[in-house]
Design a protein around this motif. Sequence first.
Motif: not given
Length: 420
Positions: A129-145
Amino acid sequence: MLPNGWEWCKLEDIVSFGGGKTPAMDNKEYWHNGNHLWVTSKDMKCSHITNSLMKITDKALEIMTIYERGTLLVVTRSGILRHTLPISILETPATVNQDLKAISPHIKDLSEYLYIVIKANEHFILKEYHKDGTTVDSIDFDKFKCLPIPLAPITEQRRIIAETKHWFTLIEQINQDKSDLQTIINQIKNKILSLAIHGKLVPQAPNDEPASELLKRINPKAEITCDNAQYRKIPKNWCACKLVDICSFLSRGKSPKYSEEDKTYPVFAQKCNLKDGGVSLEQAKFLDPSTINKWNEVYKLQTGDILVNSTGTGTVGRTRLFNTNCLGNYPFVVPDSHVSVVRVLKSICPQYVYTYISSDSIQRYMEENLAGSTNQKELYIGVLENMHIFLPPLAEQYRIVAKIEKLFSSLNNIQKALEV
């Protein structure tokens, strides 16, 4: 396949989600005398929330959402690491900032069970669920839900929670025991160094050349300390002298002119004395090549040089033994003005002097003789020069070093095993 009575569902089917924000920091109405907890990603430490939380006012609460006890908080951006997913359960009502998501189960009894399921899937979530291409490390919340949840019957959930708590308690106890053992090992190392510099680590050999004779031979001008108080602490064939009397070079480095482009000639700074031991030039800056002729040959660091951080609260006094093996392809390295170099005479064992300076009693001596302000403590070179050192016969210096290396090797093996 799930056991009988279990069902698959999505996380979003059994919880509601919420978020947060940061009230304007310059608005005193939002922060002055606040009484509502405000949790940020920095407050989330893997599986718990720190006690040093900021608080917002009733005014700020008008634009915020307060989440009740039992709500799960999970860091989904800005500060998550690929190897851990900070998540915890609120013990008291609180608001959150924009880096956290609040997970409120439709049935409150689900909180602890969902915490276990999410933690069990931590590596999957961080990887898939790691969100690539962002300026900060983040989780793709739509997938996480949509995280698949194996929903157990409520009675089995309670058994799972009880069993998990049992094992977590054991793990926490083991971790605490490991931490206690690490502390004990460090205390043992300090005791070994103390025994070493007082002549109690290895037996004396009567036929060894007395240290006083050694000192007269290598430095006839050396002043051998003769007061009885000093000599009562050391064996017969030892002597006490000042550190400067056994050095061929004892000086702080120079203030260099740095180059932004040329990476040929590194400068050894305090941060090269690594906090966790050893030395490294990975963080070194580099000399302006046009200034090389201003550095005498004596300033080029040699194997056996003892390097002492001499400026700055928190780092001053840190001592390391230099070896040219760390140079790699660099031709040489010179110290900057925040590092002192202790280079002993050829007939003195540098490893023994390093041991002496690293001991607790000498580290305290340096700390007690620092100068400067609280934020910029200085270890002046005169403090090192006038440091009294208990000097054994040369042969015993090497026996002491060999014994320390043997004992420390065993202790280091234990410490490595504790890190697994």
